[in-house]
Design a protein around this motif. Structure first.
Motif, PDB file in Angstrom:
ATOM      1  N   ASP A   1     -11.116 -12.466 -34.879  1.00  0.00           N
ATOM      2  CA  ASP A   1     -11.784 -11.481 -35.213  1.00  0.00           C
ATOM      3  C   ASP A   1     -11.706 -11.420 -37.602  1.00  0.00           C
TER       4      ASP A   1
ATOM      5  N   ARG B   1     -12.053  -9.396 -39.759  1.00  0.00           N
ATOM      6  CA  ARG B   1     -11.642  -7.693 -39.953  1.00  0.00           C
ATOM      7  C   ARG B   1     -10.478  -7.130 -39.281  1.00  0.00           C
TER       8      ARG B   1
ATOM      9  N   GLU C   1     -20.919 -10.085 -41.292  1.00  0.00           N
ATOM     10  CA  GLU C   1     -19.758  -9.336 -40.685  1.00  0.00           C
ATOM     11  C   GLU C   1     -19.231 -10.167 -41.555  1.00  0.00           C
TER      12      GLU C   1
ATOM     13  N   GLN D   1     -18.241  -7.813 -45.936  1.00  0.00           N
ATOM     14  CA  GLN D   1     -18.310  -6.379 -45.948  1.00  0.00           C
ATOM     15  C   GLN D   1     -17.541  -6.162 -46.635  1.00  0.00           C
TER      16      GLN D   1
END
Length: 232
Positions: free
Chosen positions: A147, A149, A174, A177
């Protein structure tokens, strides 16, 4: 990592479509031309590559979404073109963040649609191991899985140019963002750039909030607009 591998369907036998996101990996019209228009021209890379090579400097591209590797191959071809014109050395660093890496056999099948980059595809696939570091001599690739993030904020590098190539913001929000776009800005060299095929308003606002000067420009094919950004 097997449970995190990309799951694919094939449209017309040659266009990979993500089962996770129900979105094709590249334009059904001409994926290579789209890459060149959006990511290479969108970041002014032909001119910037020429300037870097002439000065004997390295260049660093970072990317959200490695996919088939087509963006890498297009950038590598352009980098070698610049090197051939100036007859100098230098390394193109290419760091990509990919949550669902594609199986090598699927990648090879997808890249068969682009004979223009077949020599670069062959050189890449001969040494590619599915993720991690890949030293191609004048190009050094690092595909960081998981991921973005989580992995991007921990990354210690900084890019001269970003390819923001996640799946559609409507299907993969996602990867678009505000906090991730802020992390992109935080890992961009002074005066660095970013480009993406999407012109979604919330993406442009997120880039602006992160510190980029954002411009909406003509898109590729049926896409009316795309986004270019430069770090203020």
């Amino acid at each position: 990592m097997a449970d995190q591998q990309a799951r694919l369907s094939w449209r017309d036998g040659s266009i990979p479509v993500s089962d996770q996101f129900d979105d094709p990996y590249f334009s059904i019209h001409d994926g290579l031309a789209e890459t060149e228009h959006v990511f290479l021209d969108g970041n002014d890379l032909p001119d910037r590559f020429a300037a870097a090579v002439e000065a004997g400097e390295d260049f660093h591209i970072a990317e959200l979404g490695f996919g088939t590797g087509l963006n890498l191959l297009a950038a590598w071809r352009a980098w070698e073109t610049a090197q051939a014109e100036h007859d100098t050395a230098g390394v193109l660093h290419f760091t990509s963040f990919e949550a669902f890496p594609m199986a090598t056999d699927d990648m090879a099948r997808a890249l068969e649609a682009f004979p223009e980059v077949a020599p670069w595809a062959a050189r890449f696939l001969a040494v590619w191991r599915g993720a991690g570091l890949c030293d191609l001599g004048n190009v050094r690739v690092n595909v960081i899985t998981g991921d973005a993030r989580v992995s991007l904020p921990d990354w210690t590098g900084a890019a001269n140019a970003w390819f923001l190539d996640g799946f559609s913001p409507a299907k993969n929000p996602e990867l678009w963002q505000d906090d991730l776009l802020a992390a992109v800005a935080g890992h961009t060299c002074a005066g660095g750039t970013a480009a993406t095929y999407t012109a979604a308003g919330f993406v442009r606002r997120g880039l602006e909030a992160a510190g980029f000067e954002v411009t909406r420009t003509p898109g590729f094919g049926r896409k009316r607009h795309m986004t270019k950004a430069r770090l203020r």
